[in-house]
Design a protein around this motif. Structure first.
Motif, PDB file in Angstrom:
ATOM      1  N   ASN A  13     -47.716  -6.341 -12.844  1.00 14.72           N
ATOM      2  CA  ASN A  13     -46.547  -5.678 -13.403  1.00 14.72           C
ATOM      3  C   ASN A  13     -45.300  -6.521 -13.156  1.00 14.72           C
ATOM      4  O   ASN A  13     -45.318  -7.492 -12.404  1.00 14.72           O
ATOM      5  CB  ASN A  13     -46.391  -4.259 -12.845  1.00 14.72           C
ATOM      6  CG  ASN A  13     -46.196  -4.235 -11.336  1.00 14.72           C
ATOM      7  OD1 ASN A  13     -45.433  -5.024 -10.789  1.00 14.72           O
ATOM      8  ND2 ASN A  13     -46.892  -3.326 -10.661  1.00 14.72           N
ATOM      9  N   TRP A  14     -44.194  -6.108 -13.785  1.00 17.70           N
ATOM     10  CA  TRP A  14     -42.989  -6.919 -13.711  1.00 17.70           C
ATOM     11  C   TRP A  14     -42.368  -6.930 -12.322  1.00 17.70           C
ATOM     12  O   TRP A  14     -41.757  -7.921 -11.914  1.00 17.70           O
ATOM     13  CB  TRP A  14     -41.975  -6.452 -14.747  1.00 17.70           C
ATOM     14  CG  TRP A  14     -42.117  -7.212 -16.026  1.00 17.70           C
ATOM     15  CD1 TRP A  14     -42.574  -6.759 -17.219  1.00 17.70           C
ATOM     16  CD2 TRP A  14     -41.818  -8.595 -16.225  1.00 17.70           C
ATOM     17  NE1 TRP A  14     -42.583  -7.762 -18.153  1.00 17.70           N
ATOM     18  CE2 TRP A  14     -42.118  -8.902 -17.563  1.00 17.70           C
ATOM     19  CE3 TRP A  14     -41.335  -9.606 -15.396  1.00 17.70           C
ATOM     20  CZ2 TRP A  14     -41.946 -10.173 -18.100  1.00 17.70           C
ATOM     21  CZ3 TRP A  14     -41.161 -10.877 -15.925  1.00 17.70           C
ATOM     22  CH2 TRP A  14     -41.456 -11.156 -17.263  1.00 17.70           C
ATOM     23  N   ALA A  15     -42.514  -5.853 -11.570  1.00 13.85           N
ATOM     24  CA  ALA A  15     -41.942  -5.826 -10.222  1.00 13.85           C
ATOM     25  C   ALA A  15     -42.558  -6.914  -9.347  1.00 13.85           C
ATOM     26  O   ALA A  15     -41.870  -7.519  -8.514  1.00 13.85           O
ATOM     27  CB  ALA A  15     -42.166  -4.449  -9.592  1.00 13.85           C
ATOM     28  N   GLN A  16     -43.852  -7.190  -9.556  1.00 18.82           N
ATOM     29  CA  GLN A  16     -44.528  -8.217  -8.762  1.00 18.82           C
ATOM     30  C   GLN A  16     -43.938  -9.608  -9.002  1.00 18.82           C
ATOM     31  O   GLN A  16     -44.045 -10.479  -8.126  1.00 18.82           O
ATOM     32  CB  GLN A  16     -46.023  -8.241  -9.101  1.00 18.82           C
ATOM     33  CG  GLN A  16     -46.802  -7.032  -8.623  1.00 18.82           C
ATOM     34  CD  GLN A  16     -48.226  -7.071  -9.139  1.00 18.82           C
ATOM     35  OE1 GLN A  16     -48.538  -6.513 -10.184  1.00 18.82           O
ATOM     36  NE2 GLN A  16     -49.089  -7.759  -8.421  1.00 18.82           N
ATOM     37  N   VAL A  17     -43.352  -9.815 -10.171  1.00 14.31           N
ATOM     38  CA  VAL A  17     -42.801 -11.124 -10.512  1.00 14.31           C
ATOM     39  C   VAL A  17     -41.287 -11.169 -10.295  1.00 14.31           C
ATOM     40  O   VAL A  17     -40.766 -12.080  -9.647  1.00 14.31           O
ATOM     41  CB  VAL A  17     -43.137 -11.505 -11.973  1.00 14.31           C
ATOM     42  CG1 VAL A  17     -42.484 -12.827 -12.362  1.00 14.31           C
ATOM     43  CG2 VAL A  17     -44.648 -11.573 -12.157  1.00 14.31           C
ATOM     44  N   LEU A  18     -40.572 -10.180 -10.835  1.00 14.22           N
ATOM     45  CA  LEU A  18     -39.113 -10.226 -10.776  1.00 14.22           C
ATOM     46  C   LEU A  18     -38.556 -10.014  -9.374  1.00 14.22           C
ATOM     47  O   LEU A  18     -37.520 -10.595  -9.028  1.00 14.22           O
ATOM     48  CB  LEU A  18     -38.526  -9.187 -11.730  1.00 14.22           C
ATOM     49  CG  LEU A  18     -38.537  -9.558 -13.216  1.00 14.22           C
ATOM     50  CD1 LEU A  18     -37.919  -8.443 -14.045  1.00 14.22           C
ATOM     51  CD2 LEU A  18     -37.796 -10.870 -13.471  1.00 14.22           C
ATOM     52  N   ASP A  19     -39.223  -9.205  -8.570  1.00 13.21           N
ATOM     53  CA  ASP A  19     -38.689  -8.968  -7.221  1.00 13.21           C
ATOM     54  C   ASP A  19     -38.683 -10.244  -6.371  1.00 13.21           C
ATOM     55  O   ASP A  19     -37.636 -10.614  -5.814  1.00 13.21           O
ATOM     56  CB  ASP A  19     -39.473  -7.847  -6.531  1.00 13.21           C
ATOM     57  CG  ASP A  19     -39.138  -6.479  -7.119  1.00 13.21           C
ATOM     58  OD1 ASP A  19     -38.193  -6.394  -7.919  1.00 13.21           O
ATOM     59  OD2 ASP A  19     -39.833  -5.497  -6.785  1.00 13.21           O
ATOM     60  N   PRO A  20     -39.821 -10.952  -6.253  1.00 14.32           N
ATOM     61  CA  PRO A  20     -39.763 -12.199  -5.486  1.00 14.32           C
ATOM     62  C   PRO A  20     -38.916 -13.272  -6.161  1.00 14.32           C
ATOM     63  O   PRO A  20     -38.219 -14.046  -5.494  1.00 14.32           O
ATOM     64  CB  PRO A  20     -41.228 -12.637  -5.375  1.00 14.32           C
ATOM     65  CG  PRO A  20     -41.946 -11.929  -6.470  1.00 14.32           C
ATOM     66  CD  PRO A  20     -41.213 -10.634  -6.659  1.00 14.32           C
ATOM     67  N   LEU A  21     -38.941 -13.322  -7.499  1.00 10.60           N
ATOM     68  CA  LEU A  21     -38.136 -14.314  -8.206  1.00 10.60           C
ATOM     69  C   LEU A  21     -36.645 -14.077  -7.967  1.00 10.60           C
ATOM     70  O   LEU A  21     -35.882 -15.034  -7.766  1.00 10.60           O
ATOM     71  CB  LEU A  21     -38.433 -14.266  -9.704  1.00 10.60           C
ATOM     72  CG  LEU A  21     -37.568 -15.183 -10.590  1.00 10.60           C
ATOM     73  CD1 LEU A  21     -37.751 -16.639 -10.209  1.00 10.60           C
ATOM     74  CD2 LEU A  21     -37.886 -14.962 -12.062  1.00 10.60           C
ATOM     75  N   SER A  22     -36.224 -12.815  -7.967  1.00 16.27           N
ATOM     76  CA  SER A  22     -34.807 -12.522  -7.745  1.00 16.27           C
ATOM     77  C   SER A  22     -34.370 -12.971  -6.354  1.00 16.27           C
ATOM     78  O   SER A  22     -33.253 -13.476  -6.178  1.00 16.27           O
ATOM     79  CB  SER A  22     -34.538 -11.030  -7.939  1.00 16.27           C
ATOM     80  OG  SER A  22     -35.179 -10.258  -6.945  1.00 16.27           O
ATOM     81  N   GLU A  23     -35.241 -12.835  -5.360  1.00 13.06           N
ATOM     82  CA  GLU A  23     -34.910 -13.295  -4.012  1.00 13.06           C
ATOM     83  C   GLU A  23     -34.784 -14.813  -3.969  1.00 13.06           C
ATOM     84  O   GLU A  23     -33.848 -15.360  -3.377  1.00 13.06           O
ATOM     85  CB  GLU A  23     -35.976 -12.825  -3.018  1.00 13.06           C
ATOM     86  CG  GLU A  23     -36.007 -11.331  -2.785  1.00 13.06           C
ATOM     87  CD  GLU A  23     -37.001 -10.950  -1.705  1.00 13.06           C
ATOM     88  OE1 GLU A  23     -37.086 -11.673  -0.698  1.00 13.06           O
ATOM     89  OE2 GLU A  23     -37.705  -9.941  -1.888  1.00 13.06           O
ATOM     90  N   ASP A  24     -35.740 -15.490  -4.611  1.00 11.74           N
ATOM     91  CA  ASP A  24     -35.726 -16.956  -4.583  1.00 11.74           C
ATOM     92  C   ASP A  24     -34.510 -17.515  -5.318  1.00 11.74           C
ATOM     93  O   ASP A  24     -33.818 -18.417  -4.822  1.00 11.74           O
ATOM     94  CB  ASP A  24     -37.014 -17.505  -5.213  1.00 11.74           C
ATOM     95  CG  ASP A  24     -38.237 -17.272  -4.346  1.00 11.74           C
ATOM     96  OD1 ASP A  24     -38.072 -17.147  -3.116  1.00 11.74           O
ATOM     97  OD2 ASP A  24     -39.352 -17.212  -4.890  1.00 11.74           O
ATOM     98  N   LEU A  25     -34.225 -16.988  -6.531  1.00 13.10           N
ATOM     99  CA  LEU A  25     -33.097 -17.509  -7.293  1.00 13.10           C
ATOM    100  C   LEU A  25     -31.765 -17.162  -6.641  1.00 13.10           C
ATOM    101  O   LEU A  25     -30.836 -17.978  -6.646  1.00 13.10           O
ATOM    102  CB  LEU A  25     -33.136 -16.972  -8.728  1.00 13.10           C
ATOM    103  CG  LEU A  25     -34.140 -17.628  -9.680  1.00 13.10           C
ATOM    104  CD1 LEU A  25     -34.057 -16.991 -11.056  1.00 13.10           C
ATOM    105  CD2 LEU A  25     -33.905 -19.126  -9.790  1.00 13.10           C
ATOM    106  N   ALA A  26     -31.659 -15.960  -6.080  1.00 13.48           N
ATOM    107  CA  ALA A  26     -30.420 -15.587  -5.397  1.00 13.48           C
ATOM    108  C   ALA A  26     -30.141 -16.542  -4.237  1.00 13.48           C
ATOM    109  O   ALA A  26     -28.992 -16.943  -4.006  1.00 13.48           O
ATOM    110  CB  ALA A  26     -30.497 -14.144  -4.907  1.00 13.48           C
ATOM    111  N   ARG A  27     -31.189 -16.945  -3.539  1.00 13.57           N
ATOM    112  CA  ARG A  27     -31.028 -17.881  -2.425  1.00 13.57           C
ATOM    113  C   ARG A  27     -30.566 -19.251  -2.928  1.00 13.57           C
ATOM    114  O   ARG A  27     -29.695 -19.892  -2.339  1.00 13.57           O
ATOM    115  CB  ARG A  27     -32.351 -18.002  -1.678  1.00 13.57           C
ATOM    116  CG  ARG A  27     -32.271 -18.830  -0.381  1.00 13.57           C
ATOM    117  CD  ARG A  27     -33.519 -18.663   0.462  1.00 13.57           C
ATOM    118  NE  ARG A  27     -34.729 -18.913  -0.295  1.00 13.57           N
ATOM    119  CZ  ARG A  27     -35.599 -17.946  -0.676  1.00 13.57           C
ATOM    120  NH1 ARG A  27     -35.359 -16.699  -0.356  1.00 13.57           N
ATOM    121  NH2 ARG A  27     -36.678 -18.258  -1.356  1.00 13.57           N
ATOM    122  N   MET A  28     -31.120 -19.681  -4.071  1.00 14.76           N
ATOM    123  CA  MET A  28     -30.706 -20.965  -4.639  1.00 14.76           C
ATOM    124  C   MET A  28     -29.246 -20.906  -5.097  1.00 14.76           C
ATOM    125  O   MET A  28     -28.478 -21.860  -4.889  1.00 14.76           O
ATOM    126  CB  MET A  28     -31.602 -21.307  -5.828  1.00 14.76           C
ATOM    127  CG  MET A  28     -33.069 -21.570  -5.474  1.00 14.76           C
ATOM    128  SD  MET A  28     -34.052 -21.837  -6.984  1.00 14.76           S
ATOM    129  CE  MET A  28     -35.726 -21.747  -6.314  1.00 14.76           C
TER     130      MET A  28
END
Length: 487
Positions: free
Chosen positions: A468-483
């Motif tokens: 599902n989308w939560a499995q992808v967007l949640d970790p991606l949002s953390e990684d991109l926010a850190r960048m």
């Protein structure tokens, strides 16, 4: 023919996969990289773009050269190719033409032909404007037939299961068939409202006409107030044409609602819709209607013409709403020869990509991304984004077609921290069969205002669990926010 083509594509993918380097799993994508432990295939890359004499900077990568299915992220490729071909202000024209003479009484002594111009956004409003302009031209009666010509392309051979099944019946709107003379995104629309009293059938009207344009088999019963509304809608094609099957119940105090279902023949749908509008305008058609794949004669004169919305506006609908009908019709327009098919449309996109620096291999069999055989890499997708960033005359229209998570049309992207939601513009892609695909690509801005690009494609396999989308967007949002925070 299709099986041979797909076999060759499969060989190409295997060859490409064997030649590409592998980047360390999770490099820069600490959270997203954990998904590889569950067996998902990932290609990801994020980097700052070079500007003002500064070089680009790679911020994170997971097998960035890996070829995976991008699903509807394919539409970003289409948008770039379309802007490159026509520019943001291009408009597709639809005409009513005839070789017949118009007599002093307003009688057209022959056929009236709708020359389908391949407008992906052709609507009932456009057909009504054509009807009004025909009336203004003095036409009061058509002695011959209404001919809807789809000579540019259509009917287009289906290459996906949903569209092939949709030739006979469908319970959705997204599997619309394709034509250069299609209207309303290839969808019928009916309005369902409660009847006058409990126990009576629901009231069904057309969304586009005073009367019903297609046959309706209505078995929706009106129930007492607050008793719940639940009904199904399916379009089936019978010998006499399309029929909308409606089953269920509607509360007496329920609000009317529009129901959309893909038509079985978009050119015929256009003919029936235009016939209804001509009738409302008091213009009779003596010979009925037909559809055709013949090009109107060069001697045919234009009696009425309407131009559609500008390309940059069409792209908002193609990208924001991920409209598959509009995307594939737009892609078919990229083919210069008549009678185009989706394979040729895909080749036109591939030819555009071949001119992009540092992109690498790509396979496009459609502009919509409905075809699971489409393939690109995260690095390649970012090369596309970077190329458009440096085209100052096209970039504003291109980036405007992406969504900000904070203001997204789709609710599922409204997630992550405020930093992520306010600094990202993205396009998503989703497929569930024959395997799960979740893809996302777009631009970000750092706190200092520097631009960056990112692409993440996650493909499942027959052995991986539901995605599902939560499995992808949640970790991606953390990684991109850190960048973003770090730069």
């Amino acid at each position: 023919m299709m099986s041979r083509t797909l076999a060759r594509l499969g060989c190409l993918l295997l060859l490409c996969g064997s030649l590409l380097p592998v980047t360390a799993v999770g490099s820069g994508f600490a959270e997203l990289g954990k998904m590889t432990e569950s067996g998902f295939r990932i290609s990801a890359e994020a980097r700052l773009l070079g500007d003002g004499g500064r070089d680009g900077v790679l911020l994170g990568a997971i097998e960035p050269q890996r070829q995976l299915s991008p699903a509807s992220v394919s539409k970003a490729y289409l948008a770039a190719a379309a802007l490159d071909r026509w520019g943001p202000q291009h408009r597709f024209a639809t005409r009513l033409v005839s070789t017949a003479e118009l007599d002093a009484d307003g009688v057209l002594r022959g056929d009236l032909i709708l020359d389908g111009g391949g407008d992906p956004g052709l609507s009932s409003e456009d057909l009504w404007r054509l009807t009004q302009r025909l009336h203004q031209a003095g036409v009061r009666e058509i002695e011959g037939r209404l001919v809807v010509s789809q000579w540019r392309f259509g009917p287009v051979e289906c290459i996906t299961t949903d569209r092939c099944e949709g030739q006979s019946r469908t319970a959705n709107s997204y599997s619309a068939l394709l034509s250069s003379a299609g209207v309303n995104h290839g969808n019928w629309c009916v309005n369902v409202a409660p009847g006058a009293a409990a126990g009576e059938p629901a009231r069904i009207t057309s969304c586009d006409s005073q009367g019903l344009i297609l046959e309706v088999d209505n078995r929706i019963e009106t129930r007492p107030p607050d008793s719940g509304t639940e009904f199904s809608a399916e379009r089936v094609t019978r010998e006499e044409g399309d029929v909308m099957l409606l089953r269920g119940q509607i509360s007496l105090n329920a609000s009317p609602r529009d129901v959309y279902r893909a038509s079985g023949d978009p050119a015929r749908q256009t003919a029936r819709t235009l016939m209804a509008m001509l009738e409302q305008a008091g213009i009779g058609v003596g010979g009925g209607y037909v559809t055709s794949i013949d090009q109107p004669a060069a001697s045919a004169r234009t009696l009425a013409q309407v131009e559609g919305r500008a390309l940059q506006e069409l792209l908002l609908h193609v990208m924001n709403y991920s409209n598959n009908f509009m995307a594939d019709v737009l892609a078919l327009n990229l083919v210069d020869t008549p009678r185009a098919d989706l394979f040729q449309a895909g080749e036109a996109i591939q030819q555009y990509v071949a001119g992009l620096p540092d992109h690498g291999p790509v396979i496009m069999l459609s502009g919509s991304g409905l075809t699971t055989e489409n393939r690109t890499s995260a690095h390649g997708s970012n090369a596309l984004l970077e190329s458009m960033f440096h085209r100052s005359s096209l970039f504003p229209s291109f980036v405007a077609s992406f969504q900000s998570p904070a203001n997204g049309v789709s609710r599922f992207i409204r997630r992550g921290s405020p930093l992520f939601q306010d600094h990202i513009m993205l396009k998503t892609g989703t497929l569930n069969q024959p395997y799960a695909v979740r893809a996302v690509s777009g631009y970000f801005r750092t706190r200092s205002g520097r631009w960056g690009v990112f692409t993440v494609m996650v493909n499942g396999t027959s052995s991986t669990p539901w995605l599902n989308w939560a499995q992808v967007l949640d970790p991606l949002s953390e990684d991109l926010a850190r960048m973003i925070e770090a730069h």
